[in-house]
Write an enzyme that holds these catalytic residues in place. Sequence first.
Site, PDB file in Angstrom:
ATOM      1  CG  PHE A  51       8.855   2.245  11.265  1.00  0.00           C
ATOM      2  CD1 PHE A  51       8.260   1.000  11.164  1.00  0.00           C
ATOM      3  CD2 PHE A  51       8.235   3.223  12.028  1.00  0.00           C
ATOM      4  CE1 PHE A  51       7.071   0.738  11.807  1.00  0.00           C
ATOM      5  CE2 PHE A  51       7.046   2.963  12.669  1.00  0.00           C
ATOM      6  CZ  PHE A  51       6.457   1.711  12.553  1.00  0.00           C
ATOM      7  CG  LEU A  87      -1.999  -0.998   1.326  1.00  0.00           C
ATOM      8  CD1 LEU A  87      -2.629  -0.980   2.705  1.00  0.00           C
ATOM      9  CD2 LEU A  87      -3.047  -0.729   0.270  1.00  0.00           C
ATOM     10  CG  ASP A 143       3.127  12.580  13.445  1.00  0.00           C
ATOM     11  OD1 ASP A 143       3.106  13.772  13.071  1.00  0.00           O
ATOM     12  OD2 ASP A 143       3.551  11.659  12.746  1.00  0.00           O
ATOM     13  N   GLY A 145       6.364   3.399   4.514  1.00  0.00           N
ATOM     14  CA  GLY A 145       6.309   4.339   5.626  1.00  0.00           C
ATOM     15  C   GLY A 145       7.686   4.711   6.100  1.00  0.00           C
ATOM     16  CB  VAL A 160       1.859  -0.107   4.880  1.00  0.00           C
ATOM     17  CG1 VAL A 160       0.494  -0.508   5.391  1.00  0.00           C
ATOM     18  CG2 VAL A 160       2.564   0.777   5.886  1.00  0.00           C
TER      19      VAL A 160
END
Length: 810
Positions: free
Chosen positions: A504, A499, A618, A502, A507
């Site tokens: 880290f 998808l 965040d 990110g 996904v």
Amino acid sequence: MFFSFFLPFFISLLITCAAIDSINSTHPLRNGDTIVSARGEFEMGFFSTPGLPQNRYFGIWYKKISSNTVVWVANRDSPVTNTSGVVSVTSQGILVLNGTKMIWSSNSSRSVSNPIAQLLDTGNLVFRDGNNIIWQSFDHPVDNFLPGMKFGIDLDSGLQRYFTSWKSVDDPSTGKFTYRTDRGGYPQSLLWEGSKVTYRTGPWVGSGYSGFPKQDSTELYRIEYVISPREIYYKFDLNDNSESAITRLVLTPNGDTQRLIWNKQTHVWSVYLSYRVNDCDDYEFCGGNGICNINSSPRCECMKGFHPKFQENWDTADWSGGCARNTQLDCKKGDGFIRVSGVKLPDTRLSWYNTTLTLQDCRKLCLSNCNCTAYSNTDFRGGGSGCLLWFGDLADMRGYSDDGQVLYVRMAASDSEESKKSSTSRVVVIVIPLLAAVTVILVLLLLYAFRKRKLKRKGVLRLDGEATNKIGKNELDLPLFTILQIARATNGFSSDNKLGEGGFGPVYKGMLDKGQEIAVKRLSKTSRQGIEEFMNEVSCIAKLQHRNLVKLLGSCVEQGERMLVYEYMPNRGLDSIIFDTELCKSFDWLKRCNIINGIARGLLYLHEDSRLRIIHRDLKVSNILLDHEMNPKISDFGMARIFGGSETEASTTRVVGTYGYMPPEYAIEGLFSTKSDVYSFGVLVLEIVSGKRNRGFKHPAHNHNLLGHAWRKYNEGKHLDVVDPAIMESSNHYELFRVIQIALLCVQQYPEDRPSMSSVVLMLSSKIELTIPKEPGFYSERNPEQNHSSSSKCDSESVNEISITRLTPR
Ligand SMILES: *[C@@H]1O[C@H](CO)[C@@H](O)[C@H](O)[C@H]1NC(C)=O
Ligand SMILES: *[C@@H]1O[C@H](CO)[C@@H](O)[C@H](O)[C@H]1NC(C)=O
Ligand SMILES: *[C@@H]1O[C@H](CO)[C@@H](O)[C@H](O)[C@H]1NC(C)=O
Ligand SMILES: *[C@@H]1O[C@H](CO)[C@@H](O)[C@H](O)[C@H]1NC(C)=O
Ligand SMILES: *[C@@H]1O[C@H](CO)[C@@H](O)[C@H](O)[C@H]1NC(C)=O
Ligand SMILES: *[C@@H]1O[C@H](CO)[C@@H](O)[C@H](O)[C@H]1NC(C)=O
């Protein structure tokens, strides 16, 4: 671009005689004197405008509010040019301005025994004989429409009450625009610029004007529209519980009609509603038989069965020529109709109506008159009633996606729906079963292929699922997935399932054996920095359950892999919709409002309602995911902090988060509390309402970011300038105003001034009075965060991802 219509008029008043609200034959009113209505609502006397200080006008203005807003002028075209003006009444029933002009004079020979001209608290100046009102200023409006006034025609006396704009904000003399009720056919209101119609409020269709989906605020006032043999009028009155509110409609010098509401906190008039907001509001923008649709490109299209009259012009975006029929009507051969739905009904000047007939009768009537081109209901409430017929070209139509009325347009037999119906239905009988059979076969084939592929992968991966992890099992009670399960679900971490990438790691989208869709966040093995966030996220969110928080289904900690398994959000991140020039159009006010409320509730749960006190740290648009019903879910708890029971504020030397969403105390001093999330929430709300990012916001007139822009506009009373044009029409402008004010309260510079999330939720869901926001934090472009060199990092944002931006405080 709203006309600034709030300039205070510096009225040079010398004496105020507050006790007197009327003029009689022995007490005239001289230049310099004023008269105030009984409760002190309105004041009357001579005034000048800053632009024309030598001219003295006799008029009425608000007394209670600080801005000297003039609502009525007696001698707009014949000012007194010296200070000798006098207004007096005489027994002939005359109210005169000495030397210059008669305001009104009675023709009747009957003499009035006790003539009195009284200023009422409604702003109406009445001339009466005892209790008998002989003349009133409400019958002779200028440009302002106050509660209780009637806009329309008295059919008995022939009196037409209409509005004429001022020449300019500074000059009360007769301007270019008049806005009047037309009763050529079915009544409607037309705005004239000289002898040309430039805007049309559609006909009244029971619950509102056709083609006027802009909701009027109903908390404040109620609207009445009357069409009777004796009179036709539009009127609004304040609701009983909002009598202290001050609102009016005004026809501005540049030809817009605006609903203004006095903001008691900022002391400016706020524009709540503007009648003309885009091209499609211009009269006959698409020519005859064309339909204007603000969300389509090109704006104009011909109705079905019509083609552009001048194709070449049409192709170069000159639509004024309009559309012509593909097949001419042939009354003798028999015509049919096509149904056009979701439209603003065409100009009714060439129409006929009867409010008691049914739609069936209406159709017959239309067919029986060879000149009739369309029919519709006059009232769309309930199942619809009344009959409205059009003759000739259909002018000034607009299309709406989910609003508007239904129109039946006459077509030659060959073009009409009726003639096609029989052949279509025959096709349907054959095609549908055929399609169904083909679909079933295809699905079966696909399923077979899919299974085969899955089995193959399983063999190849041969991952062992023995290892467990003590974090998952013992401490957090979180379901554990094996690598094998996740690999199967994600097709072996196939790139087709990815998808996004990110901060880290990647996904993936996956499907568990039970058919449940999941999103898997996989911490990349090479990334050291993510481990802390990963553990943090697990411990934060494991115990949380709320419909506005993304749900963690489990984790996987095996063979050096760390993965989090979430419920899958089919509609991805909010940023992919509201910042997209096309998608944002389908995202109307109601949807955005639901999202704002959902985020607020999710955040409230984090701050106060869950067993833990969690600060997200965040919060941003890309961290709001949408489920299949467009419910917002807060995601990404990699930076979140859990607070102990009494702890409310903490500090850190490592500031993480995203530029544009960080409050000053956090970005500069590393201090964070629940109020830092409130700040981010405020930014988020402004982004949702405006469809623009706070960071990188550009405006030709100033160097402010979105917060600064909103703050500026709010103080100027032009908050609608902040709003995404895509939601302008779908929104309730009263709600918009509140939401913008709430957002500004959230982004105030000092954390102690910002409301808690519980008061934010309360403010959003009720009508309680809001406090006045103070200056926002970081609203100028020249704030410290902007100078930082690493600021470009956070521009890479994608689904289910953390974009970490580190900033070491100096
Ligand atoms: C006119 O008004 C003044 C002051 O309001 C009052 O004293 C006077 O009696 C009135 N005259 C008449 C004729 O009503
Ligand atoms: C004031 O102006 C009017 C005309 O506007 C004139 O008839 C009148 O005599 C002037 N009065 C004084 C005192 O100048
Ligand atoms: C009108 O003005 C003239 C002087 O300009 C004055 O003589 C006369 O009395 C005034 N009339 C009234 C009713 O005040
Ligand atoms: C009133 O008088 C004016 C002229 O002074 C005249 O034009 C008008 O028709 C009269 N109106 C009525 C109702 O008598
Ligand atoms: C409307 O139609 C009804 C039924 O035909 C008729 O009785 C009525 O007089 C009509 N009204 C008008 C205003 O023409
Ligand atoms: C149709 O319109 C024409 C002129 O446009 C007129 O002469 C004729 O009488 C009308 N017919 C009917 C039935 O109204």
